[in-house]
Design a protein around this motif. Structure first.
Motif, short mmCIF file in Angstrom:
data_model
loop_
_atom_site.label_atom_id
_atom_site.label_comp_id
_atom_site.label_asym_id
_atom_site.label_seq_id
_atom_site.Cartn_x
_atom_site.Cartn_y
_atom_site.Cartn_z
N MET A 86 9.48 65.10 -75.79
CA MET A 86 10.83 64.58 -75.62
C MET A 86 11.72 65.63 -74.94
SD MET A 86 13.43 62.98 -78.42
CE MET A 86 12.23 61.84 -79.08
N PRO A 88 15.24 67.58 -73.93
CA PRO A 88 16.45 67.91 -74.70
C PRO A 88 17.54 66.84 -74.60
CG PRO A 88 15.70 69.84 -73.53
CD PRO A 88 14.79 68.72 -73.10
N ALA A 91 16.66 63.92 -76.70
CA ALA A 91 16.80 64.21 -78.14
C ALA A 91 18.26 64.16 -78.56
CB ALA A 91 16.20 65.58 -78.45
N ILE A 92 19.13 64.76 -77.75
CA ILE A 92 20.55 64.77 -78.09
C ILE A 92 21.09 63.34 -78.12
CG2 ILE A 92 22.83 65.48 -77.28
CD1 ILE A 92 21.54 68.04 -76.25
N VAL A 95 20.01 61.49 -81.25
CA VAL A 95 20.74 61.94 -82.44
C VAL A 95 22.16 61.39 -82.42
CG1 VAL A 95 21.64 63.95 -83.62
CG2 VAL A 95 19.33 63.97 -82.77
N GLU A 100 17.41 59.03 -85.64
CA GLU A 100 16.73 60.31 -85.81
C GLU A 100 15.24 60.12 -86.03
OE1 GLU A 100 19.02 62.39 -88.70
OE2 GLU A 100 20.82 62.25 -87.49
N THR A 106 6.67 64.56 -84.48
CA THR A 106 7.01 64.92 -83.11
C THR A 106 6.35 66.25 -82.75
OG1 THR A 106 8.98 65.94 -84.01
CG2 THR A 106 9.25 63.78 -82.98
N ALA A 107 6.11 66.44 -81.47
CA ALA A 107 5.57 67.71 -81.00
C ALA A 107 6.05 67.94 -79.58
CB ALA A 107 4.05 67.70 -81.05
N LEU A 108 5.99 69.20 -79.17
CA LEU A 108 6.53 69.56 -77.86
C LEU A 108 5.59 69.12 -76.74
CD1 LEU A 108 9.10 70.88 -77.04
CD2 LEU A 108 7.95 73.08 -77.02
N ARG A 112 -0.09 70.13 -78.64
CA ARG A 112 0.44 70.34 -79.99
C ARG A 112 0.36 69.07 -80.81
NH1 ARG A 112 4.30 74.54 -79.38
NH2 ARG A 112 2.99 76.39 -79.26
N GLN B 188 27.65 70.88 -79.34
CA GLN B 188 26.99 70.34 -78.16
C GLN B 188 26.32 71.47 -77.37
OE1 GLN B 188 27.19 67.10 -77.89
NE2 GLN B 188 25.95 66.91 -76.04
N MET B 191 23.47 73.02 -79.37
CA MET B 191 22.32 72.13 -79.41
C MET B 191 21.56 72.20 -78.08
SD MET B 191 22.42 68.15 -80.35
CE MET B 191 23.43 67.90 -81.73
N GLU B 192 22.31 72.10 -76.98
CA GLU B 192 21.66 72.11 -75.68
C GLU B 192 20.89 73.40 -75.45
OE1 GLU B 192 24.47 71.22 -72.59
OE2 GLU B 192 24.83 69.26 -73.50
N LEU B 195 17.75 73.57 -77.68
CA LEU B 195 16.66 72.69 -77.26
C LEU B 195 16.01 73.19 -75.97
CD1 LEU B 195 18.02 69.12 -78.06
CD2 LEU B 195 16.81 70.72 -79.51
N THR B 204 7.68 76.11 -81.97
CA THR B 204 7.55 75.05 -82.96
C THR B 204 8.49 75.28 -84.13
OG1 THR B 204 5.73 76.29 -83.91
CG2 THR B 204 5.16 74.46 -82.46
N ARG B 226 22.67 67.48 -87.35
CA ARG B 226 22.37 66.83 -86.06
C ARG B 226 21.53 67.73 -85.18
NH1 ARG B 226 27.89 64.98 -83.88
NH2 ARG B 226 26.92 65.62 -81.96
N ALA B 229 18.09 67.63 -86.49
CA ALA B 229 17.41 66.37 -86.16
C ALA B 229 16.96 66.36 -84.71
CB ALA B 229 18.36 65.19 -86.43
N ALA B 230 17.83 66.87 -83.82
CA ALA B 230 17.46 66.89 -82.40
C ALA B 230 16.27 67.81 -82.17
CB ALA B 230 18.65 67.34 -81.56
N ARG B 232 14.00 68.51 -84.30
CA ARG B 232 12.81 67.86 -84.87
C ARG B 232 12.24 66.83 -83.90
NH1 ARG B 232 10.56 63.85 -87.68
NH2 ARG B 232 12.23 62.47 -87.04
N LEU B 233 13.13 66.11 -83.21
CA LEU B 233 12.66 65.12 -82.24
C LEU B 233 11.86 65.78 -81.12
CD1 LEU B 233 15.67 62.69 -81.87
CD2 LEU B 233 13.46 62.24 -82.90
N MET B 234 12.18 67.04 -80.85
CA MET B 234 11.43 67.76 -79.81
C MET B 234 10.16 68.37 -80.38
SD MET B 234 13.68 68.24 -77.09
CE MET B 234 12.90 69.75 -76.57
N GLY B 235 9.96 68.24 -81.66
CA GLY B 235 8.74 68.76 -82.26
C GLY B 235 8.89 70.15 -82.83
#
Lengths: 136, 290
Positions: A86, A88, A91-92, A95, A100, A106-108, A112, B188, B191-192, B195, B204, B226, B229-230, B232-235
């Motif tokens: 995913m 960045p 993902a933002i 969220v 969520e 999830t993994a990069l 992975r 913001q 976070m950016e 990520l 990881t 938040r 969570a973001a 985590r979405l990226m792994g």
């Protein structure tokens, strides 16, 4: 396996299924993917599903929910889903939308992601299990 | 040029030297004078230049005292400049505006003398002059505020850049030491950059250290969650470290739910957990060989 250009291909990799989304999806494609994927899981008895969304640049709430739904459907069929790659910005956005994706792993990277999935029990998947999880 | 300002123009032309003296005296006597920030010599040069520009503008102006007009360009530039230097030197807005307002008293005195035999014209003339000077005074205040706002904006930008370093701690582990309050805009940016670093370093685990965050309220906690969570979405798994005792108490009193996130009291605990998860451990070397 994939008829027509509007379908997302589902590749079988040993005991895993790999779905690579490389275009921005529209809603019909997403619905077709849900049907195709559930069919393929039942057909192959796959225990793990990797969804690679590294090509996805734009998501909306529909696609976000679709991802969560895919994972839930796969879980009902006893397959673990890992969403990989995913971006960045995606993902933002998810969220911010309040999606969520609870319960979705999830993994990069695809590599992975494979490490997260259950190892091959009887099917050959040479090369992936030797260097898995050095910490365990 | 209308009739009301013609007397002002005449006074400025005939009496400029005396007016400058009277104005200087008024400025130096006023409580708002700041000899520590601005020397009398500098003040005299500024005052003289302002009077010259003011006289020229009054003579040229045919739009009835519209200080946004082309005739007042020089005066505006001069005041803009003056407010800017005074703002950076530490003058207050009042002290800056008083530069213009202190001209009223000596100028009115001169006008009164000049129009002693024509009292009917004195009223309108004074009125026009006072309106003009009021506008110019307000203009200096606005220029002053603009300068201050520029400074604030620049500092904010610097702060945002300074406060979001994402450091790579180990292979697959990044850390984000947060300093200062977390608001929406900063979250913001944080976070950016977090990520992006996760992608760059193929990490990881991300450790968010909040030792430098002074208070945690519901909003800050929400921003933190938040970010988690973001990531985590990226792994990437997040560990929140550096939770001080008061903050732990606040979190519980506010009823915030951080149970989804691994939390550690200190950064070193978080590092140990992160290393363990990536398959490393820290051990003291055996004693020196005998």
């Amino acid at each position: 396996m994939h008829d027509g250009g509007t379908r997302i291909p589902i590749l079988k990799l040993g005991h895993l299924l790999l779905v690579t989304i490389q275009v921005d999806m529209h809603d019909r494609m997403a619905l077709t993917l849900q049907e195709d994927l559930t069919d393929r899981i039942v057909e192959t008895g796959a225990r793990g599903v990797l969804i690679d969304i590294s090509g996805l640049e734009i998501v909306d709430s529909f696609i976000g929910r679709m991802l969560a739904d895919l994972a839930a459907m796969a879980r009902v069929l006893d397959a673990t889903t890992v969403v990989v790659g995913m971006r960045p910005a995606v993902a933002i956005t998810l969220v911010e939308l309040g999606l969520e994706l609870p319960g979705v792993r999830t993994a990069l990277t695809v590599e992975r992601g494979m490490e997260l999935l259950p190892g091959p029990s009887e099917i050959e998947a040479a090369g992936t299990q030797e260097d898995r999880d050095p910490g365990d | 040029m209308d009739k009301d300002t013609s007397h002002v123009e005449a006074v400025l032309r005939a009496d400029r030297a005396q007016l400058l003296e009277a104005w200087m005296t008024a400025q130096l006597e006023a409580v708002t004078t700041r000899p520590d920030l601005l020397s009398g010599g500098e003040l005299r040069v500024e005052s003289d230049r302002f009077l010259a520009a003011f006289a020229a503008a009054v003579a040229e102006d045919d739009a009835g005292g519209d200080i946004d007009g082309p005739a007042w360009l020089d005066v505006r530039e001069l005041l803009d400049d003056l407010s800017r230097t005074r703002a950076t030197r530490g003058f207050t807005p009042t002290e800056t505006a008083m530069f213009v307002y202190s001209l009223k008293q000596p100028l009115f005195a001169r006008l009164q003398e000049a129009l002693a035999d024509r009292p009917a014209e004195l009223g309108p003339t004074l009125w026009v002059t006072t309106v003009l000077l009021d506008r110019l005074g307000l203009f200096t205040t606005e220029a002053y505020l603009r300068t201050r706002e520029d400074v604030i904006r620049r500092q904010q930008d610097e702060l945002i850049e300074l406060s979001t370093p994402v450091v790579k701690l180990w292979e697959g582990v990044v850390a984000l030491p947060l300093i200062g309050t977390l608001d929406s805009a900063r979250t913001q940016v944080v976070m950016e950059s977090l990520l992006e670093r996760i992608v760059e370093t193929d990490s990881t685990i991300a450790i968010i250290d909040i030792t430098g965050v002074p208070t945690v309220d519901t909003l800050v906690a929400q921003h933190l969650l938040r970010t988690v969570a973001a990531a985590r979405l990226m792994g990437a798994d997040c560990i929140i470290s550096g939770i001080r005792p008061q903050i732990a108490q606040t979190i519980v009193h506010l009823g915030l739910d951080l149970s989804e996130v691994t939390t550690k009291a200190s950064l070193s605990d978080a590092v140990i957990v992160a290393l363990a998860r990536t398959g490393f451990e820290i051990r003291r070397r055996a004693a020196a060989p005998s």
